[in-house]
Design an enzyme around this catalytic site. Structure first.
Site, PDB file in Angstrom:
ATOM      1  N   ASN A 119       0.792  -1.224   0.000  1.00 31.07           N
ATOM      2  CA  ASN A 119       0.000   0.000   0.000  1.00 31.07           C
ATOM      3  C   ASN A 119       0.824   1.274   0.000  1.00 31.07           C
ATOM      4  O   ASN A 119       0.671   2.123  -0.868  1.00 31.07           O
ATOM      5  CB  ASN A 119      -0.936  -0.036   1.215  1.00 31.07           C
ATOM      6  CG  ASN A 119      -1.913   1.097   1.263  1.00 31.07           C
ATOM      7  OD1 ASN A 119      -1.550   2.227   1.583  1.00 31.07           O
ATOM      8  ND2 ASN A 119      -3.171   0.817   0.943  1.00 31.07           N
ATOM      9  N   ASP A 231      -4.907   7.931   6.263  1.00 27.04           N
ATOM     10  CA  ASP A 231      -4.457   7.107   5.142  1.00 27.04           C
ATOM     11  C   ASP A 231      -2.963   7.262   4.899  1.00 27.04           C
ATOM     12  O   ASP A 231      -2.191   6.314   4.987  1.00 27.04           O
ATOM     13  CB  ASP A 231      -5.266   7.493   3.899  1.00 27.04           C
ATOM     14  CG  ASP A 231      -5.195   6.465   2.794  1.00 27.04           C
ATOM     15  OD1 ASP A 231      -4.221   5.700   2.764  1.00 27.04           O
ATOM     16  OD2 ASP A 231      -6.105   6.430   1.951  1.00 27.04           O
TER      17      ASP A 231
END
Length: 302
Positions: A119, A231
């Protein structure tokens, strides 16, 4: 102080420019992520994950496609030789783009099994690549390719690019996501965005002490981020942490206090510092790319 800022602690006033404002530089994506700034060419590269492409933005020229069929690239950074290093959802791997444009696979498996869907990532000063591996890219076909999760956990890894050695440095995350080192690299911050798929899941950033340059100890919750989830984030030269959130960008002091916010009209995914003095904060937010000038600079080139 103008409407581009919300002050929660007086220390925030020294970090922002009262006569600077939030600018929308480009729009037209489905979910922007992974901004990385290349100082040598004054170019910002970022991901548009669902559209399976990477974009390039140049001041005064606007945005264009940097790479089509990007393997659903998410996070991007630079290594110490200024090469692009990318976390690919679709390829389930970490790659490096060489100066001639060829792509080298740095890691795609752990203990013989495919990674989940790397990610985000950061390169330490010793050249090692630290990255997170939640399952977002295999949950559905929207940001990757739907597939079974073969890893038993969602881990954080340390990768030695030259030898290919990969070690798990943290295993107790629900969905590890953004990560960044403190300016002195003694602390590694890692977010857990488990609340993205579970209302009762974590939405915080944890801090770890970095021992011997390779082990993480002393885990503690640094900040709970709300609304939304933390995030992606970066740190400035003073050690303040600038993170994405559901209502914009939140800034936390090294002691964990929320100093202030930069409201953004779209959900923010990630940020990075750039510009000639590294004092321009670039913000990837849902369909758009934003930026704002600050009074502080980013902590490290990647």
């Amino acid at each position: 102080m103008n409407d581009s800022y919300q002050v929660y602690d007086s220390r925030f006033r020294a970090l922002v420019q009262p006569n600077a404002w939030l600018e929308r530089l480009w729009t037209g994506a489905r979910w922007t992520e992974g901004p990385v700034y290349f100082a040598d060419t004054d170019v910002l590269v970022f991901s548009d994950i669902p559209n399976n492409r990477m974009m390039r933005w140049v001041d005064g020229m606007g945005a264009g496609v940097f790479r089509c069929d990007s393997n659903y690239a998410n996070g991007n950074t630079r290594d110490r030789q200024a090469r692009l290093v990318t976390a690919e959802h679709g390829g389930r791997r970490i790659t490096r783009t060489e100066p001639d444009g060829t792509v080298t696979v740095l890691a795609d498996r752990f203990e013989g099994k495919p990674l989940n869907s790397p990610n985000d990532l950061v390169v330490k000063s010793d050249g090692t690549v630290w990255f997170t591996d939640p399952p977002y890219g295999i949950i559905s076909d929207y940001e990757g390719h739907k597939a079974a999760q073969e890893q038993t956990r969602c881990r954080v890894y340390r990768l030695e690019p030259e030898s290919g050695r990969i070690d798990a440095v943290a295993e107790d995350f629900v969905k590890p996501n953004g990560l960044a080192f403190s300016p002195d690299e003694r602390v590694l911050y890692i977010s857990d965005t488990g609340a993205s798929h579970d209302p009762d899941g974590p939405h915080h950033i944890r801090a770890f002490d970095v021992e011997d340059g390779r082990r993480l100890t002393g885990a503690r919750v640094f900040a709970e981020v709300s609304p939304g989830v933390p995030d992606g984030f970066r740190l400035d030269t003073d050690g303040n942490l600038w993170t994405s959130a559901g209502d914009g960008v939140h800034c936390y002091a090294p002691d964990g206090a929320l100093l202030g916010k930069i409201p953004v009209p779209e959900v923010v995914a990630n940020v990075t510092f750039g510009g000639a003095k590294r004092n321009r904060l670039f913000i990837t937010a849902t369909s758009s790319l934003y930026a704002i000038f600050l009074s502080v600079s980013g902590a490290q080139a990647p």
